[in-house]
Design an enzyme around this catalytic site. Structure first.
Site, mmCIF file in Angstrom:
data_model
loop_
_atom_site.group_PDB
_atom_site.id
_atom_site.type_symbol
_atom_site.label_atom_id
_atom_site.label_comp_id
_atom_site.label_asym_id
_atom_site.label_seq_id
_atom_site.Cartn_x
_atom_site.Cartn_y
_atom_site.Cartn_z
ATOM 1 N N SER A 272 -0.317 29.820 66.334
ATOM 2 C CA SER A 272 0.719 28.780 66.282
ATOM 3 C C SER A 272 0.705 27.934 67.551
ATOM 4 O O SER A 272 0.062 28.269 68.547
ATOM 5 C CB SER A 272 2.103 29.427 66.133
ATOM 6 N N LYS A 273 1.442 26.844 67.478
ATOM 7 C CA LYS A 273 1.607 25.965 68.637
ATOM 8 C C LYS A 273 2.176 26.740 69.811
ATOM 9 O O LYS A 273 1.762 26.554 70.961
ATOM 10 C CB LYS A 273 2.545 24.803 68.248
ATOM 11 N N ARG A 274 3.116 27.630 69.530
ATOM 12 C CA ARG A 274 3.741 28.423 70.593
ATOM 13 C C ARG A 274 2.721 29.309 71.310
ATOM 14 O O ARG A 274 2.786 29.500 72.517
ATOM 15 C CB ARG A 274 4.864 29.285 69.995
ATOM 16 N N GLU A 277 0.913 27.125 73.740
ATOM 17 C CA GLU A 277 1.747 26.810 74.906
ATOM 18 C C GLU A 277 1.828 28.001 75.853
ATOM 19 O O GLU A 277 1.751 27.849 77.071
ATOM 20 C CB GLU A 277 3.144 26.398 74.442
#
Length: 512
Positions: A272-274, A277
């Site tokens: 995921s994007k998380r 990050e």
């Protein structure tokens, strides 16, 4: 079939695949991999790769997302044969521009008793779900209760027509058959059997006059003569309905292949994007500037080469069965087959992504790299007369990204103001000023200030004095660089030139 969508050129079952993203935000690298595998398969078979924008859900539409998808594929050099703005005889390629088509197919299913009008309100359905939950059961709208609910199966023809005439809100649901076993085939996953009694009656057409993904997807794939549907694992639960729709219309279904998920680096769950990050790596091809002002990093802006990203993505779930890891796009086309795509999820490895980048970075043309590095220097306000191409050739092998060249070579353009503390303790001794002073004299008297001449002169002196090379070379490197890094110390001195090199050595002597 509407005549404007017929194209006799492709009636002989030419391989045609499509990548059909929704413009709801940035394109995840999982979506990019789906596009890549579709492209590789099509080109291996001499077929067409179609980009179709599935924007039936207008509530989730995000401005700029379609352009982002196109720009991503163009940057990665995954060229599409047909798309919005590139008609190949099967357009339009945005579902929102095809919405006049879908209702007739939904009506056809109703006329044949394979679908029905459902007038249940959201409140009625919510009440039913709550009622089932209270009994610790799951509400499913299908064969076991549909004739007791608020739909045209339970209502008389007159009541149904009355409701339609007064514009009551409705959806059209597919009438899933009961007591049947569906025999499905998937190129990657093999044979799949489904009991139709476990399926719900999916909505095909919504009250806002737009089809759901399921109906639009099937109709478009049929009209566009798609022969193979290669898509993500998340669509596997929809395969039963899609096959039933093909059967209901009497159409030949395409062959299906469902790709496994790209997993988090620890292998637990979908990437995921998380995760990006938290781990400091991108999960999108390009930087995404969201309408709310937030941004998400992209491979392009982080300095990755498109060839490296494509090669990395190809190995997420596919393996050629050989030791070769570096493939050009043309080589990938020749080597690719769906039979070599794994069923299991592919764990994303940020370090492997950097490895691919490093391999391709080393293959870059040095003249072009020097040009790009010069532009980087200019952006940092650095004006220089030093031979940038020569500097790039000396530090390139230690670099993975363009910015690494600055990290490896900044000392050429900015004289050190301090010296690495740990290295200085080891290199700077009581007699170092005396040694460096003699090195200065040798620099001054060296007729040709070249790496070869300096090496011969200074190394000759060290040998004649029966000193350890480290006693001279370490402090000299620190004086010129400020740290124990960089290429050959004599190459550094020659590039800096006599005046600058001597100036740095003098400063080091004063600071000891």
């Amino acid at each position: 079939m509407p005549t404007q969508f017929l194209n006799t050129q492709f009636m002989a079952q030419k391989v045609r695949v499509r990548f059909a993203p929704s413009p709801t935000g940035p394109l995840h690298i999982g979506g990019v991999r789906t596009a890549l595998f579709n492209y590789l398969f099509a080109k291996k078979q001499g077929g067409d790769f179609v980009l179709r924008i599935e924007d039936t859900d207008q509530t989730r539409y995000v401005e700029g997302a379609e352009d982002y998808i196109k720009e991503s594929l163009e940057w990665l050099n995954i060229p599409y044969d047909e798309a919005p703005g590139k008609d190949g005889g099967f357009g339009p390629y945005r579902q929102s521009e095809r919405k006049h088509l879908y209702k007739q197919y939904a009506d056809e299913l109703i006329a044949e008793g394979k679908a029905y009008y459902a007038f249940d309100t959201p409140e009625e359905l919510a009440a039913l779900r709550s009622e089932y939950e209270a009994k610790k059961e799951t509400f499913i709208y299908n064969w076991h209760n549909r004739e007791k609910l608020n739909n045209s199966l339970a209502l008389s023809e007159e009541e149904t027509q009355l409701r339609l005439d007064r514009d009551d809100k409705y959806v059209i649901r597919f009438k899933s058959p009961e007591n049947q076993t569906l025999h499905l085939k998937d190129i990657i996953r093999g044979d799949i059997n489904i009991d139709t009694n476990t399926l719900d009656d999916k909505v095909l057409f919504k009250s806002d006059g737009m089809p759901t993904y399921h109906l639009a997807n099937i109709v478009d794939d049929h009209l566009m003569e798609i022969t193979h549907v290669i898509r993500g694992e998340e669509w596997l639960p929809s395969l039963a309905l899609h096959q039933q729709l093909y059967d209901a219309f009497g159409w030949e279904a395409p062959q299906f292949a469902h790709l496994s998920l790209i997993l988090k680096p620890n292998g637990k769950g979908k990437l995921s994007k998380r995760d990006g990050e938290a781990g400091g790596f991108p999960v999108f091809p390009l930087q995404w500037n969201a309408p709310d002002g937030s941004t998400a990093s992209g491979y392009r802006e982080d300095g990755y080469l498109p060839e490296a990203v494509v090669n990395m993505l190809a190995f997420l779930g596919w393996n050629p069965g050989t030791e070769q890891e570096l493939f050009s796009l043309d080589e990938l086309v020749q080597a690719f087959s769906l039979e070599k795509v794994n069923k299991a999820g592919a764990k994303f490895d940020p370090e492997k992504a950097k490895w691919f980048q490093q391999q391709y970075f080393q293959q870059l043309d040095e003249a072009k790299l020097a040009e790009d590095f010069s532009a980087l220097l200019k952006s940092k306000g650095v004006e220089t007369s030093l031979p940038v191409a020569k500097i790039v050739s000396l530090v390139k092998e230690r670099a993975t990204f363009l910015n690494d060249l600055w990290d490896q070579a900044s000392f050429f353009f900015e004289a050190p103001t301090t010296y690495d503390e740990k290295a200085a303790k080891k290199a700077f001794k009581e007699d170092t000023p005396q040694i460096l002073t003699h090195v200065l004299e040798l620099m001054e008297t060296t007729s040709e200030f070249t790496a070869e001449a300096l090496s011969k002169t200074i190394k000759g002196w060290i040998t004649s004095q029966e000193m350890g090379f480290g006693k001279v070379m370490m402090p000299l490197r620190l004086a010129l660089v400020g740290a124990m890094k960089g290429p050959d110390v004599f190459d550094i001195a020659a590039i800096l030139g006599k005046e600058e090199a001597m100036k740095r050595v003098q400063k080091a002597i004063q600071s000891i």
